[in-house]
Design an enzyme around this catalytic site. Structure first.
Site, PDB file in Angstrom:
ATOM      1  N   ASP A   9       0.882  -1.163   0.000  1.00  0.00           N
ATOM      2  CA  ASP A   9       0.000   0.000   0.000  1.00  0.00           C
ATOM      3  C   ASP A   9       0.922   1.216   0.000  1.00  0.00           C
ATOM      4  OD1 ASP A   9      -2.331   1.601   0.211  1.00  0.00           O
ATOM      5  OD2 ASP A   9      -2.018   1.774   2.369  1.00  0.00           O
ATOM      6  N   GLU A  70      -1.175  -1.280  -4.801  1.00  0.00           N
ATOM      7  CA  GLU A  70      -2.383  -0.500  -5.061  1.00  0.00           C
ATOM      8  C   GLU A  70      -2.100   0.492  -6.187  1.00  0.00           C
ATOM      9  OE1 GLU A  70      -5.473   1.054  -2.080  1.00  0.00           O
ATOM     10  OE2 GLU A  70      -4.208   2.798  -2.500  1.00  0.00           O
ATOM     11  N   ASP A 143      -2.704   1.308   7.038  1.00  0.00           N
ATOM     12  CA  ASP A 143      -1.891   1.044   5.849  1.00  0.00           C
ATOM     13  C   ASP A 143      -1.438  -0.418   5.809  1.00  0.00           C
ATOM     14  OD1 ASP A 143      -1.199   4.156   5.147  1.00  0.00           O
ATOM     15  OD2 ASP A 143      -1.119   3.750   7.300  1.00  0.00           O
TER      16      ASP A 143
END
Length: 196
Positions: A9, A70, A143
């Protein structure tokens, strides 16, 4: 050997990392989860170097078969998008240097994969991760949980030659042999180049 996915992430202050191994069916097993942190007041070059070193450490420690990241999406906060894009680039570069396949997933893809709802909130995602991975509580900070959700999305929906089959089942023996051969080749290459 089980398929291993590193989920990333990307973020400049906190870069989430989550490592999962595929189990049978749609099961997944937690290997590692955490964040690579940098201080907001540090110069950008030092921050990116710290993130690069942190991601490199996780890759070397766990030898993932694929790195899922991501995908950067448009938003009004340009500095946040820039930082996210820069960290994504670092993760992609580190993967390319090791011949590790890379997959990109949008936030809505991740939400839909983990919860069945492309508009789920972070609390719903964390709740599903706790249930699906048998965790005592949601990974903190958020996160870290997001990185696990990205890894889980890759395990369940990821394209490419090192993925679960279309029904979410275990890989075939041929896929397992292929993945292990790729991993062995990558490790041998890294061992030979690290001697110089």
């Amino acid at each position: 050997m089980a398929l291993r996915v590193l989920g990333v992430d990307p973020g400049l202050t906190r870069c989430g990392v989550g490592v999962l191994d595929a189990g049978t069916g749609r099961a997944a097993h937690l290997v590692d989860v955490g964040v690579v942190r940098t201080a907001a007041g540090d110069p950008i070059d030092r921050r990116l170097l710290a993130i690069s070193r942190g991601l490199e450490h996780v890759i070397e420690l766990h030898s993932p078969d694929v790195i899922a990241i991501e995908r950067v999406f448009a938003q009004d906060n340009t500095p946040t998008v820039m930082g996210t894009a820069q960290v994504s680039g670092i993760a992609i570069l580190l993967a390319a240097q090791r011949s590790i396949p890379v997959a990109m997933h949008t936030p809505s893809e991740v939400k839909a994969a983990v919860t069945g709802n492309g508009r789920a909130d972070k609390k719903q995602i964390q709740s599903m991760l706790v249930r699906l991975l048998g965790l005592p509580g949601p990974p903190r900070p958020a996160d870290a949980a997001d990185a696990l959700a990205i890894a889980l999305t890759q395990l369940w929906r990821g394209p490419g030659p090192v993925r679960l089959d279309a029904s979410g089942g275990a890989r075939t023996s041929a896929q397992s042999v292929w993945a292990e051969a790729e991993r062995s080749t990558r490790r041998a290459r890294e061992s030979s180049t690290s001697r110089f």
